[in-house]
Design a protein around this motif. Structure first.
Motif, mmCIF file in Angstrom:
data_model
loop_
_atom_site.group_PDB
_atom_site.id
_atom_site.type_symbol
_atom_site.label_atom_id
_atom_site.label_comp_id
_atom_site.label_asym_id
_atom_site.label_seq_id
_atom_site.Cartn_x
_atom_site.Cartn_y
_atom_site.Cartn_z
ATOM 1 N N ALA A 31 -4.464 -45.423 -18.251
ATOM 2 C CA ALA A 31 -4.225 -44.318 -19.375
ATOM 3 C C ALA A 31 -5.382 -43.640 -19.844
ATOM 4 O O ALA A 31 -6.450 -43.879 -19.684
ATOM 5 C CB ALA A 31 -3.478 -45.162 -20.848
ATOM 6 N N ARG A 32 -4.979 -42.552 -20.474
ATOM 7 C CA ARG A 32 -6.165 -41.488 -21.041
ATOM 8 C C ARG A 32 -7.395 -42.164 -21.886
ATOM 9 O O ARG A 32 -8.476 -41.859 -21.740
ATOM 10 C CB ARG A 32 -5.542 -40.261 -21.790
ATOM 11 C CG ARG A 32 -4.947 -39.425 -20.988
ATOM 12 C CD ARG A 32 -4.215 -38.504 -21.680
ATOM 13 N NE ARG A 32 -5.377 -37.486 -22.559
ATOM 14 C CZ ARG A 32 -5.743 -36.438 -22.123
ATOM 15 N NH1 ARG A 32 -5.624 -36.059 -20.975
ATOM 16 N NH2 ARG A 32 -6.778 -36.171 -22.884
ATOM 17 N N VAL A 33 -6.832 -43.068 -22.474
ATOM 18 C CA VAL A 33 -7.711 -43.950 -23.599
ATOM 19 C C VAL A 33 -8.888 -44.601 -22.802
ATOM 20 O O VAL A 33 -9.796 -44.819 -23.291
ATOM 21 C CB VAL A 33 -6.959 -44.958 -24.407
ATOM 22 C CG1 VAL A 33 -7.731 -45.707 -25.144
ATOM 23 C CG2 VAL A 33 -5.917 -44.117 -25.400
ATOM 24 N N PHE A 34 -8.547 -45.081 -21.524
ATOM 25 C CA PHE A 34 -9.360 -45.708 -20.478
ATOM 26 C C PHE A 34 -10.487 -45.096 -20.259
ATOM 27 O O PHE A 34 -11.658 -45.468 -20.326
ATOM 28 C CB PHE A 34 -8.573 -46.330 -19.337
ATOM 29 C CG PHE A 34 -9.514 -47.149 -18.231
ATOM 30 C CD1 PHE A 34 -9.920 -48.321 -18.797
ATOM 31 C CD2 PHE A 34 -9.972 -46.439 -17.338
ATOM 32 C CE1 PHE A 34 -10.674 -49.137 -18.022
ATOM 33 C CE2 PHE A 34 -10.718 -47.181 -16.450
ATOM 34 C CZ PHE A 34 -11.211 -48.360 -16.698
ATOM 35 N N GLY A 35 -10.232 -43.500 -20.126
ATOM 36 C CA GLY A 35 -11.292 -42.721 -20.051
ATOM 37 C C GLY A 35 -12.256 -42.523 -21.238
ATOM 38 O O GLY A 35 -13.502 -42.392 -20.918
ATOM 39 N N HIS A 36 -11.771 -42.608 -22.268
ATOM 40 C CA HIS A 36 -12.291 -42.403 -23.542
ATOM 41 C C HIS A 36 -13.411 -43.639 -23.852
ATOM 42 O O HIS A 36 -14.390 -43.472 -24.014
ATOM 43 C CB HIS A 36 -11.741 -42.330 -24.801
ATOM 44 C CG HIS A 36 -10.668 -40.961 -24.680
ATOM 45 N ND1 HIS A 36 -11.027 -39.901 -24.493
ATOM 46 C CD2 HIS A 36 -9.382 -40.901 -24.928
ATOM 47 C CE1 HIS A 36 -10.155 -38.764 -24.530
ATOM 48 N NE2 HIS A 36 -9.016 -39.447 -24.639
ATOM 49 N N ARG A 37 -12.713 -44.898 -23.389
ATOM 50 C CA ARG A 37 -13.736 -45.982 -23.555
ATOM 51 C C ARG A 37 -14.767 -46.111 -22.650
ATOM 52 O O ARG A 37 -15.967 -46.385 -22.852
ATOM 53 C CB ARG A 37 -12.817 -47.246 -23.436
ATOM 54 C CG ARG A 37 -11.674 -47.589 -24.528
ATOM 55 C CD ARG A 37 -10.842 -48.748 -24.174
ATOM 56 N NE ARG A 37 -10.004 -49.057 -25.207
ATOM 57 C CZ ARG A 37 -8.647 -49.255 -25.089
ATOM 58 N NH1 ARG A 37 -8.238 -49.544 -23.562
ATOM 59 N NH2 ARG A 37 -7.774 -49.568 -25.901
ATOM 60 N N ASN A 38 -14.667 -45.606 -21.361
ATOM 61 C CA ASN A 38 -15.553 -45.552 -20.546
ATOM 62 C C ASN A 38 -16.579 -44.270 -20.567
ATOM 63 O O ASN A 38 -17.600 -44.177 -19.688
ATOM 64 C CB ASN A 38 -14.978 -45.514 -18.884
ATOM 65 C CG ASN A 38 -14.584 -46.780 -18.755
ATOM 66 O OD1 ASN A 38 -15.212 -47.739 -18.155
ATOM 67 N ND2 ASN A 38 -13.262 -47.162 -19.024
ATOM 68 N N ALA A 39 -16.516 -43.808 -21.650
ATOM 69 C CA ALA A 39 -17.281 -42.478 -21.670
ATOM 70 C C ALA A 39 -18.653 -42.906 -22.771
ATOM 71 O O ALA A 39 -19.628 -42.154 -22.929
ATOM 72 C CB ALA A 39 -16.703 -41.104 -22.363
ATOM 73 N N ILE A 40 -18.450 -43.945 -23.238
ATOM 74 C CA ILE A 40 -19.492 -44.484 -24.181
ATOM 75 C C ILE A 40 -20.883 -44.371 -23.492
ATOM 76 O O ILE A 40 -21.886 -43.946 -24.012
ATOM 77 C CB ILE A 40 -19.176 -45.765 -24.688
ATOM 78 C CG1 ILE A 40 -17.894 -45.596 -25.574
ATOM 79 C CG2 ILE A 40 -20.491 -46.587 -25.626
ATOM 80 C CD1 ILE A 40 -17.577 -47.129 -26.194
#
Length: 246
Positions: A31-40
């Protein structure tokens, strides 16, 4: 690559459009949220990289006014992630002498986000190195409209006349008051547009688009490369080459 950078010719202000989190996640079948989490980690790398070089300002396009139109579950996840990330990163910011500030309509953010932001800003306000600016609920058009309202109110109050309004005064009315305009804008993900980001401040910025890297994969060498490209360009500001002071 870092050793090739001319420290006497650094951009004072770097702005980043952190694009591609959703597409990165899609490639992973997530899901898109997975990308946000891995952007940290990318945020940490960009921040530390700028701090190491002595860059004065780094603005990250964290959440635009248009992002409020995304699905509610994604917005909620983003806001929760923002709270947890800010809380976790305060020691790292302090260790790197980084001061946290924000621009945008932060009153529209959830109360928990505002509380975390206010605490982080307060805890890092004494740091004297990089100024890390999070653009939250921000857009370039919003910024210009708000600045216009401020100046119009001053005219209405009789403390300012229309003839007194010039570029310098307008600069002071923007959310970035006191901050140098952007010298270098980096965008990941390959899209060649500025997406309503710092429209006034980007007027003479050098644009650097990374076509084959989504934001979660951004690392310090990408920053070094962007700065080296910036240093190889001739910034004329409307003049011709012969007029520039060598």
């Amino acid at each position: 690559m870092k050793e090739l950078i001319d420290l006497s010719n650094l951009p004072q202000h770097i702005a980043v459009i952190m694009d591609g989190n959703g597409r990165w996640a899609k490639r992973q079948g997530a899901a898109r949220v997975f990308g946000h989490r891995n952007a940290i980690k990318a945020v940490r790398e960009a921040t530390e990289g700028c701090a190491e070089l002595g860059i004065k300002h780094l603005t990250l396009y964290t959440f635009s006014t248009e992002n409020w139109g995304r699905p509610k579950f994604e917005i909620d996840a983003l806001m929760q992630l923002l709270v947890h990330t800010i809380r976790a990163e305060i020691p790292t910011l302090t260790e790197n002498n980084v001061r946290l500030t924000t621009i945008g309509d932060t009153t529209s953010l959830p109360r928990a986000c505002r509380a975390e932001l206010e605490e982080a800003i307060q805890l890092t306000e004494g740091n004297t190195g990089l100024n890390l600016i999070l653009a939250l609920s921000y857009s370039g058009k919003w910024d210009i409209v708000e600045a216009t309202k401020k100046l119009a109110q001053q005219v209405k109050n009789g403390t300012l006349t229309p003839d007194q309004i010039d570029e310098d005064l307008f600069n002071q009315a923007l959310a970035t008051e006191g901050i140098a305009n952007v010298d270098l804008m980096i965008r990941t993900g390959g899209d060649h547009r500025i997406s309503n980001f710092m429209l006034w401040q980007l007027a003479y910025a050098e644009l650097y688009v990374i076509n084959d890297v989504f934001w979660p994969d951004f690392r310090k060498p990408h920053l070094w490369e962007a700065i080296l490209t910036y240093q190889g360009r001739e910034r004329r500001f409307g003049k011709i080459s012969e007029q520039l002071v060598k």
